[in-house]
Design a protein around this motif. Sequence first.
Motif, PDB file in Angstrom:
ATOM      1  N   THR A 151      45.783  39.163  49.206  1.00  0.00           N
ATOM      2  CA  THR A 151      45.186  40.118  48.279  1.00  0.00           C
ATOM      3  C   THR A 151      45.937  41.441  48.294  1.00  0.00           C
ATOM      4  N   LYS A 152      46.289  41.855  49.499  1.00  0.00           N
ATOM      5  CA  LYS A 152      47.026  43.108  49.633  1.00  0.00           C
ATOM      6  C   LYS A 152      48.399  43.015  48.970  1.00  0.00           C
ATOM      7  N   ASP A 153      49.112  41.892  49.254  1.00  0.00           N
ATOM      8  CA  ASP A 153      50.441  41.705  48.647  1.00  0.00           C
ATOM      9  C   ASP A 153      50.355  41.611  47.131  1.00  0.00           C
ATOM     10  N   PHE A 154      49.314  40.939  46.647  1.00  0.00           N
ATOM     11  CA  PHE A 154      49.146  40.797  45.197  1.00  0.00           C
ATOM     12  C   PHE A 154      48.934  42.155  44.538  1.00  0.00           C
ATOM     13  N   LEU A 155      48.061  42.963  45.134  1.00  0.00           N
ATOM     14  CA  LEU A 155      47.806  44.283  44.566  1.00  0.00           C
ATOM     15  C   LEU A 155      49.045  45.163  44.630  1.00  0.00           C
ATOM     16  N   GLU A 156      49.798  45.050  45.739  1.00  0.00           N
ATOM     17  CA  GLU A 156      51.025  45.826  45.847  1.00  0.00           C
ATOM     18  C   GLU A 156      52.046  45.371  44.799  1.00  0.00           C
ATOM     19  N   ALA A 158      51.375  43.989  41.923  1.00  0.00           N
ATOM     20  CA  ALA A 158      50.934  44.469  40.615  1.00  0.00           C
ATOM     21  C   ALA A 158      51.272  45.937  40.426  1.00  0.00           C
ATOM     22  N   GLU A 159      51.121  46.700  41.498  1.00  0.00           N
ATOM     23  CA  GLU A 159      51.450  48.131  41.412  1.00  0.00           C
ATOM     24  C   GLU A 159      52.948  48.331  41.252  1.00  0.00           C
ATOM     25  N   THR A 164      49.796  47.893  36.140  1.00  0.00           N
ATOM     26  CA  THR A 164      48.520  48.603  36.266  1.00  0.00           C
ATOM     27  C   THR A 164      48.632  50.064  35.844  1.00  0.00           C
TER      28      THR A 164
END
Length: 371
Positions: A151-156, A158-159, A164
């Motif tokens: 989840t952390k890697d995915f959000l990073e 995406a950023e 985003t």
Amino acid sequence: MSDDNKDTAGSKEPREDGGARGRVIGTPSPARDRALLAEDDISAPAGAGEQLDEASAKRAERIVAAFFLLAFAGSVAFIAYYIGWSGRDGGMHGVTRARESNFWLGGMMALSFLALAIGVTIWVRRLMTSKPIVQERHEFAADQQTREAFTKDFLEGAEDSGITKRPLLRRTLLLAAAPLGLAPLVLLRDLGPLPEKRLRHTFWAEAVKKAQAEGKKGVRLVVDGTNRPLKVSDFSSPGGMITVLPEGIEEHVREDQVLTQTAKAVTILINIPRDQFKPAKGRENWHVNGIVAYSKICTHVGCPAALYEQTTHHILCPCHQSTFDATDAAKVVFGPAARPLPQLPLAEEDGYLVATSDYHEPIGPSFWERG
């Protein structure tokens, strides 16, 4: 190493004998001095921990958005042309419009995909940071820590991609992709309308009914191309094959339906030696002295079964090599076809070959029978 080898390895000076020096295995490649992309190429993404130049990023963002809008315009033009303009003057399936339709439909779809691909490529090259990613093999069932790390890697990710924080890119990408998703649904129009019950009957039925109403035994067979009625004596030599149609098909069918009705009614006539002919049960009277008639439409996918082997009396479809035995009710002896070619009942009247009824089963591919 000998003195000669030492002199040769890595040396760029001409040889004493005047010949060109070759590269020795193990020496650095001279191609490194002629790299296609410089180390500081502006098109390369920023490395880990580096910050993008926001002015350059904004410029790239506008370029990417422009390509996404171009992809959207191409997709909308594709759908509009397919639904609207291609339906005029005979439609996109008309002979005179086929080349034009293929050019515009193919060109606009290619433009949409190309613009979308260019936009995504520039996005990745100019707006996304580059980070080394190392992934180790583990058990398929991920633990809680792994899921949290994902989840952390995915959000990073995406950023880092900018999706985003760059709403212009996000919105234009979705706008460009939406029509491309609808295009396959529009193309489903080419799969219909379903034949339903229309293939269970051909023009033979109408022609036979009309002939019998006039007191005749059936409708005469005419040679395809000449429309000449066929006498039994004209087709008395065993081993021959000819393509025939019901008499009057061009006069009694609407002009816009002639091609369709002809394609459904086209029939092959074969003269089989009497000693080799094996009429199916209940079809003993469907032939005239060994002359039999079968639908020319292959029961696999509808190609014309137009080849005939005189020595084996096999009817062949050139598309996928389905083979039918003409001596035995056109049963399948080889290939993907699932059922025999439909047989047309024949008789003789005043020396002419006539059909006494329509085909007793649907013509064409087997899967259409479900309609």
